[in-house]
Design a protein around this motif. Structure first.
Motif, short mmCIF file in Angstrom:
data_model
loop_
_atom_site.label_atom_id
_atom_site.label_comp_id
_atom_site.label_asym_id
_atom_site.label_seq_id
_atom_site.Cartn_x
_atom_site.Cartn_y
_atom_site.Cartn_z
N GLY A 1 0.81 -1.21 0.00
CA GLY A 1 0.00 0.00 0.00
C GLY A 1 0.84 1.26 0.00
O GLY A 1 0.55 2.22 -0.73
N HIS A 2 1.91 1.27 0.82
CA HIS A 2 2.82 2.41 0.84
C HIS A 2 3.52 2.57 -0.51
O HIS A 2 3.72 3.70 -0.98
CB HIS A 2 3.86 2.24 1.95
CG HIS A 2 3.36 2.61 3.30
ND1 HIS A 2 3.21 3.92 3.70
CD2 HIS A 2 2.97 1.85 4.35
CE1 HIS A 2 2.75 3.95 4.95
NE2 HIS A 2 2.60 2.71 5.36
N LEU A 3 3.89 1.45 -1.13
CA LEU A 3 4.57 1.48 -2.41
C LEU A 3 3.67 2.11 -3.49
O LEU A 3 4.11 2.95 -4.28
CB LEU A 3 4.98 0.06 -2.82
CG LEU A 3 6.04 -0.07 -3.92
CD1 LEU A 3 7.37 0.51 -3.45
CD2 LEU A 3 6.22 -1.54 -4.30
N VAL A 4 2.40 1.70 -3.47
CA VAL A 4 1.45 2.26 -4.44
C VAL A 4 1.24 3.75 -4.20
O VAL A 4 1.25 4.56 -5.15
CB VAL A 4 0.10 1.51 -4.36
CG1 VAL A 4 -0.96 2.23 -5.17
CG2 VAL A 4 0.26 0.08 -4.85
N ASN A 5 1.07 4.14 -2.94
CA ASN A 5 0.87 5.56 -2.63
C ASN A 5 2.07 6.40 -3.04
O ASN A 5 1.92 7.51 -3.58
CB ASN A 5 0.60 5.73 -1.13
CG ASN A 5 -0.83 5.40 -0.76
OD1 ASN A 5 -1.65 5.06 -1.62
ND2 ASN A 5 -1.15 5.49 0.51
N ASP A 6 3.27 5.89 -2.78
CA ASP A 6 4.48 6.63 -3.16
C ASP A 6 4.60 6.73 -4.67
O ASP A 6 5.03 7.76 -5.21
CB ASP A 6 5.73 5.96 -2.57
CG ASP A 6 5.83 6.12 -1.06
OD1 ASP A 6 5.39 7.17 -0.56
OD2 ASP A 6 6.33 5.20 -0.39
N PHE A 7 4.22 5.66 -5.38
CA PHE A 7 4.26 5.69 -6.84
C PHE A 7 3.27 6.72 -7.38
O PHE A 7 3.61 7.53 -8.25
CB PHE A 7 3.93 4.31 -7.41
CG PHE A 7 3.98 4.25 -8.92
CD1 PHE A 7 5.15 3.93 -9.57
CD2 PHE A 7 2.85 4.54 -9.68
CE1 PHE A 7 5.21 3.89 -10.96
CE2 PHE A 7 2.90 4.51 -11.06
CZ PHE A 7 4.09 4.18 -11.71
N VAL A 8 2.04 6.72 -6.85
CA VAL A 8 1.01 7.65 -7.30
C VAL A 8 1.43 9.09 -7.00
O VAL A 8 1.33 9.98 -7.86
CB VAL A 8 -0.33 7.34 -6.64
CG1 VAL A 8 -1.35 8.43 -6.92
CG2 VAL A 8 -0.86 5.99 -7.12
N CYS A 9 1.94 9.31 -5.80
CA CYS A 9 2.35 10.65 -5.38
C CYS A 9 3.47 11.19 -6.28
O CYS A 9 3.40 12.29 -6.82
CB CYS A 9 2.80 10.61 -3.93
SG CYS A 9 3.51 12.14 -3.32
#
Length: 317
Positions: free
Chosen positions: A224-232
């Motif tokens: 989840g953190h990886l996805v959020n960092d990618f999106v951000c």
């Protein structure tokens, strides 16, 4: 919205530890690496590895984009040009951006942290200066420092331009030719648009990175953190790529020239504008591909950087 979200460590330390590797066999899984790098060095190393991952993945897309910026052609024609060049030349010019980007992204993240720490230490308590202002100044300084590596962008431009394939053989040969025939100054052709681009883009990237992530759904797992960092990172990279696209067009045009007078940015922009019929759409030709490339590139960079940083922090604790 807390200004301290500009500090990436604050976001990383809250990530779950359960999925981290066990044992000390690998370099990243050992506690020794985090301790060896220290609290400062890890930002440089994580930034460099993140940039390396990004360049290897997105280099072919960058070549298509470069042809569009330089010649104002459609993406299909740019792809056909690369097909005519052949697979052997697809990764021609990889070394300069690999060296340049791994170093500049390391500088971007590392110097931002170092400048922020130094400047915040110098601000007297109760001075009334917002932390956002101090960190923005630190980001601008880091972006300006990145410009010292402009020669790598210069060489990359020449190696990717098919008009120079017969003259320049590889990275080392291009550097030798420029230095021996024209001097150091020629290696910094296109420096002004690089400076205008780097400082403001760094300020906006570090200024909005934390607040944007705060608006995303809260992550409860490493994925989840990886996805959020990618999106951000991707959202910011895509937006900034469009915002500063004309500067990159000017840079590409200026750096494709070898020898001769150094023309001002405004004059180069006016030349491109006239050549493309005074059309905004033509000036931004390739911007849609740049948008998607930046989305992917900065998503990869931000997600990889935060992942590596969280591993080093958690394993070093």
């Amino acid at each position: 919205m807390a200004i301290t979200t500009m500090d990436p460590e604050s976001a990383c330390t809250s990530q779950p530890q359960g999925s981290l590797g066990k044992g000390g066999g690998s370099l990243l899984s050992g506690r020794g690496l985090g301790a060896a790098l220290g609290p400062r060095g890890k930002h440089y190393v994580c930034g460099s590895i993140a940039a390396f991952t990004n360049i290897v993945v997105t280099f072919p897309i960058q070549k298509v984009l470069f042809r569009q910026q330089l010649h104002g052609v459609l993406a299909r024609e740019a792809v056909r040009q690369l097909q005519r060049d052949g697979m052997r030349k697809l990764y021609r010019g990889l070394l300069p951006p690999l060296l340049q980007k791994t170093t500049t992204v390391a500088i971007m993240f590392g110097l931002y942290e170092d400048f922020s720490r130094v400047l915040l230490d110098q601000v007297p308590t109760g001075s009334g200066i917002p932390e956002l202002v101090t960190r923005s100044f630190a980001a601008a300084l880091a972006g300006t420092a990145e410009a010292v590596l402009t020669p790598f962008e210069r060489v990359q431009t020449l190696l990717q331009d098919h008009r120079h394939h017969g003259r320049f053989q590889n990275t080392a040969h291009t550097f030798r030719t420029l230095l021996s025939e024209y001097g150091v100054k020629e290696c910094y052709r296109g420096l002004v648009p690089v400076l205008i681009r780097n400082g403001p883009s760094n300020v906006l990237f570090f200024g909005f990175r934390g607040p944007i992530k705060e608006q995303l759904p809260e992550a409860s797992s490493r994925a989840g953190h990886l996805v959020n960092d990618f999106v951000c990172g991707g959202m910011l990279g895509a937006a900034l790529g469009i915002m500063f696209y004309p500067l990159n067009v000017v840079k590409s045009r200026a750096q494709s020239q070898v020898g001769g007078a150094f023309r001002p940015c405004g004059e180069v922009l006016l030349t491109v504008w006239r050549e493309r019929g005074g059309s905004v759409a033509m000036l931004f030709r390739g911007a849609h591909l740049n948008y998607h490339r930046s989305l992917l590139s900065w998503g990869i960079i931000n997600a990889t950087y935060e992942l590596l940083l969280s591993v080093l922090i958690l394993k070093g604790s």
